[in-house]
Design an enzyme around this catalytic site. Structure first.
Site, PDB file in Angstrom:
ATOM      1  N   SER A 171       0.827  -1.204   0.000  1.00 53.43           N
ATOM      2  CA  SER A 171       0.000   0.000   0.000  1.00 53.43           C
ATOM      3  C   SER A 171       0.867   1.263   0.000  1.00 53.43           C
ATOM      4  CB  SER A 171      -0.952  -0.044   1.196  1.00 53.43           C
ATOM      5  OG  SER A 171      -1.982   0.899   1.058  1.00 53.43           O
ATOM      6  N   ASP A 225      -5.670  -3.930  -2.272  1.00 58.16           N
ATOM      7  CA  ASP A 225      -4.625  -3.567  -1.318  1.00 58.16           C
ATOM      8  C   ASP A 225      -4.006  -4.796  -0.649  1.00 58.16           C
ATOM      9  OD1 ASP A 225      -3.310  -2.610   1.136  1.00 58.16           O
ATOM     10  OD2 ASP A 225      -4.222  -0.688   0.621  1.00 58.16           O
TER      11      ASP A 225
END
Length: 585
Positions: free
Chosen positions: A458, A571
């Site tokens: 991320s 993610d």
């Protein structure tokens, strides 16, 4: 006197008639008779091939007629009638083997006298296992015990699920197969040769006789088995052979292999004693001359093998530079490799060179082959590598690296990775808090702590990519300010899939990373995402960098997934928000 103790003489003698005796004189002047040689006796075979001084004085006890063979004649005979020298090669190998047994066996059995060594020498069988071959296989009956004399083995075991597990590596002086013999069970693992390996084998009967006769043997084997039972389950603590062999192979005629070899040797020397060898260096050291033209199997290769058995263990690393063509030295250096390093001129054509085509391909399907890396050497002024994918697509590699020969940081990073001492940095997800990573990176640099590889999840993937680009603290701050000025997380949409439209974010990623591919980054990099289709973690270490980052930051419900073919990626923090285990693997 035929020859005196301490003299240098590369001549072999064979006794036709008469009797000779070998005598040594100690520093105190004490004389000791060793052995006698009558008709048919052979003297000097070790000096003929291995060189060195005579360890004894040879004198005649009666008038003698001798035949003499010098090294030049040996080479001439080998070139035309090699089969005539097979008995001589056998004698030399036997003498060298006896010396190796005298060095290795006492560690298991305790001190051995000449008669005991004679008896043991007649019990053993010498075994050669070529690179990639198995000594025996898991499930085979236990019919013997082995001792490694030279080379290296990797022990693999297949578990109940069919997965192979690495139980460790074995080198000179290690025993193989004792557990099955002591327990009466089938072999529990398969030892594969990582490079050409010489072993001695004791039959099952001989092994049990050793246990009965030498009490130290059982104690030593018990301690070894306990150590293996503790170490084997933990991959991070597996014992590895002490000396690592790196073979450097030029990937094309313009590859700067010689300059790179010297630079790598200097960097590896920071971590331990490092030996550099090439055909020219072997001649300079007086070990072996004309190795580029010395045929495979020639007795004089025994000198190299014997010298390496003595010299190799004194070093932590051995760097072997091959010739530019498929010479006997090139073949031998590649067979010795624990890690084959292809050295390439990054500005040249990516087509494989003659050595890669002619020799390395033969090992591509070995179950256990040397680890293989590509090092692309760039001009000093190179801003960012390009075109790496063309090199990688033509080769089977375990890793690749970029260096500029005049850049100390590049060479230091490579040496750290090759030696297993690399410092890796993993950055986790956390939204805007991820910008704190810039300060962490700056602090590491100020403290002189290198970052040899980097990855993240991320927001950590965003900053890690900028580290891999080689950006400074100021450049990262400026770039991220410009990125945030685009308000990439302020473009709301009807929440059918996610709250935000990803167009601004995607454009911002392309602004930050451009068209750079991961394989073209100076520092090895990866990003982590999750595949919603397969529910598995995805490690991005190839392809456009912006795509990897875009997939890694796609927080479910906030940003739409990134589509790659028929798969949807989100993610990486969903499964692994701080992928340190990925970095370690």
């Amino acid at each position: 006197m035929l020859v005196r103790q301490g003299e240098l003489d590369d001549t072999l003698y064979a006794v036709a008639s008469g009797t000779l005796r070998a005598v040594t004189v100690s520093p105190s002047g004490e004389e000791k008779s060793l052995e006698r040689y009558g008709p048919g006796g052979v003297l000097g075979e070790i000096q003929l091939v291995l060189g060195g001084a005579w360890s004894a004085t040879i004198e005649a006890e009666s008038p003698c007629l001798l035949y003499r063979l010098r090294r030049a004649v040996l080479d001439a005979v080998w070139n035309h009638e090699a089969e005539r020298l097979e008995p001589l090669v056998w004698i030399i190998r036997s003498r060298i083997g006896r010396a190796q047994l005298a060095e290795v066996l006492p560690a298991f059995l305790g001190p051995l006298g000449p008669r005991e060594l004679d008896a043991l020498e007649h019990q053993v069988q010498w075994v050669t296992v070529r690179r990639g071959e198995a000594l025996f296989r898991q499930g085979d009956p236990a019919d013997g015990w082995y001792l490694v004399m030279s080379g290296r083995l990797q022990v693999l075991r297949r578990d109940e699920l069919g997965d192979l597990k690495n139980l460790g590596e074995l080198g000179r002086g290690d025993g193989v197969g004792e557990l099955s013999l002591l327990s009466g069970k089938l072999r529990i693992a398969t030892p594969y040769a990582m490079r050409d390996t010489e072993l001695v084998r004791f039959s099952s009967e001989s092994f049990h006789a050793l246990i009965d006769r030498y009490p130290k043997a059982l104690k030593t084997l018990t301690r070894t088995l306990i150590e293996k039972s503790i170490v084997a389950p933990h991959a991070s603590t597996q014992r590895r052979a002490s000396t690592r062999y790196f073979t450097l192979v030029p990937a094309g005629p313009s590859a700067p292999a010689a300059a790179f070899a010297q630079a790598l040797r200097e960097e590896l020397a920071r971590f331990g004693p490092t030996l550099y060898l090439s055909a020219q260096e072997l001649s300079t050291l007086g070990v072996l001359h004309d190795v580029a033209r010395l045929p495979e199997g020639h007795p004089r290769w025994l000198r190299f093998s014997s010298w390496m058995e003595d010299e190799g263990p004194r070093h932590a690393y051995v760097v072997l530079e091959t010739d530019a063509t498929l010479t006997p030295w090139t073949r031998r250096a590649i067979r010795l490799a624990d890690h084959t390093v292809l050295v390439a001129d990054a500005t040249a054509t990516p087509e494989p060179g003659p050595i890669e085509v002619g020799l390395l391909a033969a090992h591509d399907h070995d179950r256990v082959r040397a680890r293989r890396s590509l090092v692309l050497v760039h001009p000093q002024a190179t801003r960012l590598p390009s075109g790496t994918q063309a090199w990688l697509s033509r080769r089977q590699l375990d890793s690749h690296h970029h260096v500029r020969l005049g850049n100390p940081a590049d060479l230091a990073r490579l040496a750290s990775i090759l030696s297993g001492r690399a410092v890796g940095l993993t950055l986790g997800g956390g939204g805007a808090r991820g910008y704190a990573h810039i300060g962490v990176v700056a602090a590491l640099r100020e403290l002189g702590i290198p970052i040899d590889m980097v990855g993240g999840t991320s927001m950590g993937a965003v900053i890690a990519a900028q580290v891999a680009l080689g950006l400074s603290r100021e450049e990262m701050i400026d770039l991220n300010l410009r990125f945030m000025s685009r308000k990439p997380f302020a473009q709301y949409t009807v929440p059918m899939v996610a709250m935000l439209n990803a167009k601004r974010l995607q454009d911002g990623m392309r602004m930050v990373l451009g068209d750079t591919r991961i394989e073209d980054l100076w520092i090895n990099y990866f990003a982590v995402s999750v595949n919603l289709t397969t529910t598995k973690m995805v490690v991005h270490d190839r392809g456009p960098a912006w795509e990897a980052v875009r997939a890694s930051v796609s927080l479910p419900g906030i940003l739409p997934p990134f589509a790659r073919g028929l798969h949807l990626l989100v993610d990486g923090g969903v499964i692994n928000n701080l992928p340190g285990n990925t970095l370690a693997s």
